[in-house]
Design an enzyme around this catalytic site. Sequence first.
Site, PDB file in Angstrom:
ATOM      1  N   HIS A  11       0.812  -1.213   0.000  1.00 41.22           N
ATOM      2  CA  HIS A  11       0.000   0.000   0.000  1.00 41.22           C
ATOM      3  C   HIS A  11       0.853   1.275   0.000  1.00 41.22           C
ATOM      4  O   HIS A  11       2.053   1.247   0.283  1.00 41.22           O
ATOM      5  CB  HIS A  11      -0.920   0.014   1.231  1.00 41.22           C
ATOM      6  CG  HIS A  11      -0.152   0.088   2.533  1.00 41.22           C
ATOM      7  ND1 HIS A  11       0.361   1.259   3.036  1.00 41.22           N
ATOM      8  CD2 HIS A  11       0.202  -0.888   3.405  1.00 41.22           C
ATOM      9  CE1 HIS A  11       0.982   1.025   4.170  1.00 41.22           C
ATOM     10  NE2 HIS A  11       0.915  -0.283   4.420  1.00 41.22           N
ATOM     11  N   GLU A  86      -2.180  -6.773   7.371  1.00 35.09           N
ATOM     12  CA  GLU A  86      -0.821  -6.736   7.914  1.00 35.09           C
ATOM     13  C   GLU A  86      -0.712  -7.639   9.138  1.00 35.09           C
ATOM     14  O   GLU A  86      -1.726  -7.983   9.781  1.00 35.09           O
ATOM     15  CB  GLU A  86      -0.456  -5.292   8.283  1.00 35.09           C
ATOM     16  CG  GLU A  86       0.931  -5.093   8.890  1.00 35.09           C
ATOM     17  CD  GLU A  86       2.070  -5.536   7.973  1.00 35.09           C
ATOM     18  OE1 GLU A  86       2.141  -6.754   7.684  1.00 35.09           O
ATOM     19  OE2 GLU A  86       2.882  -4.685   7.581  1.00 35.09           O
TER      20      GLU A  86
END
Length: 229
Positions: A11, A86
């Site tokens: 990202h 994550e």
Amino acid sequence: MTAGTVVLLRHARTAYNATLRLQGQIDIPLDEVGRWQAAEGGAALASSHRATAIVSSDLGRAHDTARAYARELEGAEVRTDQRLRERGFGAWEGLTGEEIRERSPEEYAAWRRGADPVRAGAETKAAVAERMAAAVTEHADALDDDATLVVVSHGAAISLAVTALLGLDPTTWRGLAGMHNVHWSHLHRSGAHAVPAWRLVAHNVGAGYPLDQWQAGPDWNLEPGPKSA
């Protein structure tokens, strides 16, 4: 049947990235530089990899980065999968490295050596690698052999996924450098019965900006204006 190409994209930048805070699974949005990175990086990725399918972590910073890439493909659909989040870091999330070191010096030192910070409530590397590899494999297996799967996720999660997909031990092997924001890894399916099933073609590829410019954002080349009298 499985996709021939998998691209794992990290990202774009957030305020926590800019201030070196451990994000984990905190759902923090992209900052202004991050939105620019997502647009520039999405265009660069689209010029070399045009996805058959796009799957993203459900955290906003990854999903917004995925949508920026999808816009380059004339609004391709972005699906989300919570398994692509994550790595969770428990009580350490939101802290800087210095704050973690001050609060938990021994466990911080062990973490820097590669150990799992279990007392902080973090996910183990093995658990993250397992869920990431399972998600990538499942989505790839749903596609044709000539397809390209683009997976938008997070730095630590991608490193562990690539390690697992290459048949290496995610608990001990630390041979991949961490990825920069909106950079990607490219894996290609190996031949039938080959071990491992995937080959790493490229790692930490981005839009081609020098790293200092990439991290500074679109105003990196603006000179300070004249001082007022």
